[in-house]
Scaffold this active site. Structure first.
Site, PDB file in Angstrom:
ATOM      1  N   ARG A  45     -18.081 -60.888 -65.948  1.00 57.45           N
ATOM      2  CA  ARG A  45     -18.216 -59.814 -64.956  1.00 57.45           C
ATOM      3  C   ARG A  45     -18.202 -58.480 -65.690  1.00 57.45           C
ATOM      4  O   ARG A  45     -17.273 -57.686 -65.560  1.00 57.45           O
ATOM      5  CB  ARG A  45     -17.118 -59.929 -63.913  1.00 57.45           C
ATOM      6  CG  ARG A  45     -17.473 -60.983 -62.879  1.00 57.45           C
ATOM      7  CD  ARG A  45     -16.433 -61.170 -61.855  1.00 57.45           C
ATOM      8  NE  ARG A  45     -17.036 -61.417 -60.551  1.00 57.45           N
ATOM      9  CZ  ARG A  45     -16.348 -61.725 -59.469  1.00 57.45           C
ATOM     10  NH1 ARG A  45     -15.047 -61.794 -59.508  1.00 57.45           N
ATOM     11  NH2 ARG A  45     -16.964 -61.937 -58.325  1.00 57.45           N
ATOM     12  N   ASP A  62     -24.839 -61.672 -62.291  1.00 55.05           N
ATOM     13  CA  ASP A  62     -23.511 -62.050 -61.793  1.00 55.05           C
ATOM     14  C   ASP A  62     -23.601 -62.616 -60.369  1.00 55.05           C
ATOM     15  O   ASP A  62     -23.481 -61.907 -59.368  1.00 55.05           O
ATOM     16  CB  ASP A  62     -22.596 -60.811 -61.845  1.00 55.05           C
ATOM     17  CG  ASP A  62     -21.189 -61.109 -61.387  1.00 55.05           C
ATOM     18  OD1 ASP A  62     -20.922 -62.245 -60.955  1.00 55.05           O
ATOM     19  OD2 ASP A  62     -20.346 -60.191 -61.452  1.00 55.05           O
ATOM     20  N   SER A  85     -20.482 -62.486 -57.963  1.00 56.48           N
ATOM     21  CA  SER A  85     -20.334 -61.208 -57.249  1.00 56.48           C
ATOM     22  C   SER A  85     -21.366 -61.075 -56.142  1.00 56.48           C
ATOM     23  O   SER A  85     -21.035 -60.635 -55.036  1.00 56.48           O
ATOM     24  CB  SER A  85     -20.482 -60.024 -58.215  1.00 56.48           C
ATOM     25  OG  SER A  85     -19.382 -59.979 -59.075  1.00 56.48           O
ATOM     26  N   GLN A 105     -24.252 -57.634 -65.124  1.00 56.05           N
ATOM     27  CA  GLN A 105     -24.207 -57.414 -63.666  1.00 56.05           C
ATOM     28  C   GLN A 105     -25.404 -58.016 -62.910  1.00 56.05           C
ATOM     29  O   GLN A 105     -25.240 -58.601 -61.850  1.00 56.05           O
ATOM     30  CB  GLN A 105     -24.192 -55.916 -63.409  1.00 56.05           C
ATOM     31  CG  GLN A 105     -23.126 -55.475 -62.464  1.00 56.05           C
ATOM     32  CD  GLN A 105     -22.972 -53.963 -62.474  1.00 56.05           C
ATOM     33  OE1 GLN A 105     -23.878 -53.227 -62.879  1.00 56.05           O
ATOM     34  NE2 GLN A 105     -21.832 -53.494 -62.019  1.00 56.05           N
ATOM     35  N   TYR A 109      -8.516 -58.187 -65.701  1.00 51.81           N
ATOM     36  CA  TYR A 109      -8.457 -59.201 -64.636  1.00 51.81           C
ATOM     37  C   TYR A 109      -7.018 -59.439 -64.197  1.00 51.81           C
ATOM     38  O   TYR A 109      -6.083 -59.162 -64.939  1.00 51.81           O
ATOM     39  CB  TYR A 109      -9.052 -60.529 -65.135  1.00 51.81           C
ATOM     40  CG  TYR A 109     -10.520 -60.450 -65.424  1.00 51.81           C
ATOM     41  CD1 TYR A 109     -11.450 -60.453 -64.388  1.00 51.81           C
ATOM     42  CD2 TYR A 109     -10.988 -60.364 -66.729  1.00 51.81           C
ATOM     43  CE1 TYR A 109     -12.803 -60.376 -64.642  1.00 51.81           C
ATOM     44  CE2 TYR A 109     -12.346 -60.288 -67.003  1.00 51.81           C
ATOM     45  CZ  TYR A 109     -13.253 -60.299 -65.953  1.00 51.81           C
ATOM     46  OH  TYR A 109     -14.583 -60.220 -66.208  1.00 51.81           O
TER      47      TYR A 109
HETATM   48  P1  NAD Z   1     -12.420 -61.493 -57.351  1.00 58.43           P
HETATM   49  O1  NAD Z   1     -11.891 -62.174 -58.558  1.00 58.43           O
HETATM   50  O2  NAD Z   1     -13.408 -60.384 -57.480  1.00 58.43           O
HETATM   51  O3  NAD Z   1     -11.217 -60.987 -56.410  1.00 58.43           O
HETATM   52  C1  NAD Z   1     -10.021 -61.652 -56.278  1.00 58.43           C
HETATM   53  C2  NAD Z   1      -8.941 -60.587 -56.187  1.00 58.43           C
HETATM   54  O4  NAD Z   1      -7.692 -61.217 -55.946  1.00 58.43           O
HETATM   55  C3  NAD Z   1      -8.798 -59.780 -57.470  1.00 58.43           C
HETATM   56  O5  NAD Z   1      -8.974 -58.411 -57.191  1.00 58.43           O
HETATM   57  C4  NAD Z   1      -7.361 -60.072 -57.923  1.00 58.43           C
HETATM   58  O6  NAD Z   1      -6.745 -58.967 -58.532  1.00 58.43           O
HETATM   59  C5  NAD Z   1      -6.716 -60.445 -56.602  1.00 58.43           C
HETATM   60  N1  NAD Z   1      -5.479 -61.209 -56.749  1.00 58.43           N
HETATM   61  C6  NAD Z   1      -5.211 -62.220 -57.615  1.00 58.43           C
HETATM   62  N2  NAD Z   1      -3.957 -62.676 -57.429  1.00 58.43           N
HETATM   63  C7  NAD Z   1      -3.426 -61.948 -56.427  1.00 58.43           C
HETATM   64  C8  NAD Z   1      -2.164 -61.943 -55.774  1.00 58.43           C
HETATM   65  N3  NAD Z   1      -1.195 -62.779 -56.130  1.00 58.43           N
HETATM   66  N4  NAD Z   1      -1.967 -61.041 -54.776  1.00 58.43           N
HETATM   67  C9  NAD Z   1      -2.945 -60.172 -54.416  1.00 58.43           C
HETATM   68  N5  NAD Z   1      -4.153 -60.121 -55.001  1.00 58.43           N
HETATM   69  C10 NAD Z   1      -4.389 -61.006 -55.989  1.00 58.43           C
HETATM   70  O7  NAD Z   1     -13.035 -62.632 -56.446  1.00 58.43           O
HETATM   71  P2  NAD Z   1     -14.168 -62.478 -55.336  1.00 58.43           P
HETATM   72  O8  NAD Z   1     -15.477 -62.731 -55.970  1.00 58.43           O
HETATM   73  O9  NAD Z   1     -13.943 -61.256 -54.520  1.00 58.43           O
HETATM   74  O10 NAD Z   1     -13.824 -63.743 -54.450  1.00 58.43           O
HETATM   75  C11 NAD Z   1     -12.593 -63.752 -53.750  1.00 58.43           C
HETATM   76  C12 NAD Z   1     -12.300 -65.138 -53.201  1.00 58.43           C
HETATM   77  O11 NAD Z   1     -13.254 -65.481 -52.232  1.00 58.43           O
HETATM   78  C13 NAD Z   1     -12.326 -66.262 -54.251  1.00 58.43           C
HETATM   79  O12 NAD Z   1     -11.320 -67.187 -53.934  1.00 58.43           O
HETATM   80  C14 NAD Z   1     -13.680 -66.906 -54.035  1.00 58.43           C
HETATM   81  O13 NAD Z   1     -13.702 -68.253 -54.435  1.00 58.43           O
HETATM   82  C15 NAD Z   1     -13.749 -66.780 -52.536  1.00 58.43           C
HETATM   83  N6  NAD Z   1     -15.083 -66.884 -51.951  1.00 58.43           N
HETATM   84  C16 NAD Z   1     -15.136 -67.667 -50.878  1.00 58.43           C
HETATM   85  C17 NAD Z   1     -16.324 -67.830 -50.219  1.00 58.43           C
HETATM   86  C18 NAD Z   1     -16.341 -68.689 -48.988  1.00 58.43           C
HETATM   87  O14 NAD Z   1     -17.384 -68.886 -48.395  1.00 58.43           O
HETATM   88  N7  NAD Z   1     -15.193 -69.196 -48.594  1.00 58.43           N
HETATM   89  C19 NAD Z   1     -17.477 -67.197 -50.710  1.00 58.43           C
HETATM   90  C20 NAD Z   1     -17.383 -66.366 -51.847  1.00 58.43           C
HETATM   91  C21 NAD Z   1     -16.150 -66.200 -52.454  1.00 58.43           C
END
Ligand code: NAD
Length: 383
Positions: free
Chosen positions: A126, A134, A137, A131, A232
């Site tokens: 990332r 990615d 994202s 980008q 991260y």
């Molecule tokens: P990302 O890595 O950009 O964001 C995750 C965020 O969680 C980060 O900012 C991180 O700092 C934060 N984080 C980690 N541990 C934490 C904690 N203990 N307390 C608070 N914040 C915490 O990920 P993303 O691309 O935004 O995706 C987010 C989630 O959504 C992932 O689990 C991904 O698999 C999921 N997702 C689900 C779907 C779906 O259809 N269900 C689709 C896309 C992404």
């Protein structure tokens, strides 16, 4: 070089790895493109559109896989008539897809044994340079938007403040937990719909981004370093996790909508909302847990199911990008096109492992698994 686009067979998957526009760009680059019959139907593209773009339409799925020099997909290969689809690929072929290697490391083993060069779209770094490739994202961005819309239509009240002759309606209160790509888009969407938004993330640097999209950042004093190399999030210890859970409960109980997206890649999702907290929320409130398929941020979540607990609706959709396949296919197809163009030199894929994007994203090559974390996961599984 023959680039093949396979149809997605997973239940409920409507996306496709290439759309006619990106196919025509590959053809212009000098590649021969094969598309499996019906591959784009879920995203609104019929076979004729791909044929017009210069692709050859192939009905025999096994033939398409066997003949491909490069095979493009959205989801990891599965089984077809009892046989592993990866077994159809010829040794030396390249597979580019989401492969979930940290969730299911066995696929890396199968691909390495078959001498397949595999690029896992989850492993694209990332970084600014990567980008345009990615895909995590591009898909998470849309998932964040969709999650908020889902919450809005499930809530028995509206989002914006309205001052009318029949009285004033206060704005809905939205809380977003985890402010990465999905979380930030969820905040922006809630703001556009007129809600008042608060947000929390363990990375303190996110505060400015949260404020820039019009939300209030919740600060919880954590006595542990929460940021790893590269900026991260780190997986935090159980005491810190408990502290976050407790610190958030007063905000969760006041919210009408909570969207959770907190995740550290390859780890179980952190628990942010306990059952007791859900029980204290207003009846009719809605939680959408985007991290449900890795364990969930809410103790009530069940991946792929809608749960009602003490009058609170908890939604845990597992594939929101597929619910808007037109845009997600368009973005994913562009991510793949950019990666293929990045790898291609004189009509062939040339892998320079000194390049950080290629080095990170290449999961298997020449019979080897190249990713250390995936190797570690395999060791744990085999013990
Ligand atoms: P990302 O890595 O950009 O964001 C995750 C965020 O969680 C980060 O900012 C991180 O700092 C934060 N984080 C980690 N541990 C934490 C904690 N203990 N307390 C608070 N914040 C915490 O990920 P993303 O691309 O935004 O995706 C987010 C989630 O959504 C992932 O689990 C991904 O698999 C999921 N997702 C689900 C779907 C779906 O259809 N269900 C689709 C896309 C992404």
């Amino acid at each position: 070089m023959k680039i093949a686009v396979a149809k997605e067979n997973e239940l409920g998957e409507l996306r496709v790895a290439q759309i006619p526009d990106t196919v025509s760009r590959l053809v212009k680059q000098g590649f021969e493109v094969w598309v499996e019959a019906g591959a784009g139907v879920g995203a609104g593209y019929d076979d004729a559109a791909y044929a017009t773009a210069g692709a050859k339409i192939i009905s025999d799925r096994a033939l398409l896989w066997r003949e491909a020099d490069v095979l493009l997909k959205v989801n990891p290969p599965g089984k077809q008539d009892g046989a592993l689809e990866t077994d159809w690929l010829k040794p030396g072929a390249t597979l580019i897809s989401f492969l979930n290697p940290l969730g299911d490391p066995a696929i890396a083993q199968q691909l390495a044994q078959r001498q397949i060069t595999a690029f896992s779209m989850e492993l694209i770094p990332r970084t600014t340079r990567a980008q345009s490739m990615d895909a995590l994202s591009s898909q998470a961005n849309i998932a964040g938007y969709q999650a908020m819309l889902l919450a809005a239509v499930s809530l028995p009240r509206i989002f914006p403040m309205m001052t009318t002759a029949a009285g004033t309606i206060p704005p809905a209160k939205v809380l977003v937990l985890g402010v990465g790509v999905a979380g930030l888009q969820a905040i922006a969407t809630a703001r556009r719909l007129g809600a008042v938004v608060e947000a929390f993330d363990i990375r303190p640097t996110v505060k400015e981004e949260v404020q820039s999209v019009g939300a209030k950042f919740i600060e919880i004093n954590l006595e542990e370093d929460t940021v790893a190399e590269g900026g991260y999030a780190k997986q935090v210890g159980s005491n810190t996790q408990e502290r976050i859970c407790q610190g958030l409960s007063e905000y969760v109980t006041k919210a009408d909508v909570v969207i959770t997206t907190a995740q550290v890649p390859g780890k179980i999702a952190p628990l942010l909302i306990a059952k007791e907290t859900v029980a204290q929320m207003k009846s009719g409130s809605v939680i959408v847990d985007l991290a449900a398929d890795t364990g969930g941020n809410c103790a009530c979540s069940e991946a792929g199911k809608d749960v009602i607990y003490h009058g609170v609706t908890i939604l845990s959709p597992v594939n929101l990008p597929s619910s808007v396949p037109v845009n997600t296919s368009q973005m994913y197809a562009k991510n793949l096109l950019n990666l293929v163009k990045y790898l291609a030199k004189d009509g062939e894929l040339k892998l320079d492992f000194d390049d950080d994007i290629i080095n990170s994203a290449c999961l298997t090559h020449a019979g080897e698994i190249r990713n250390e974390r995936v190797k570690e996961k395999l060791l744990v599984v085999s013990q």
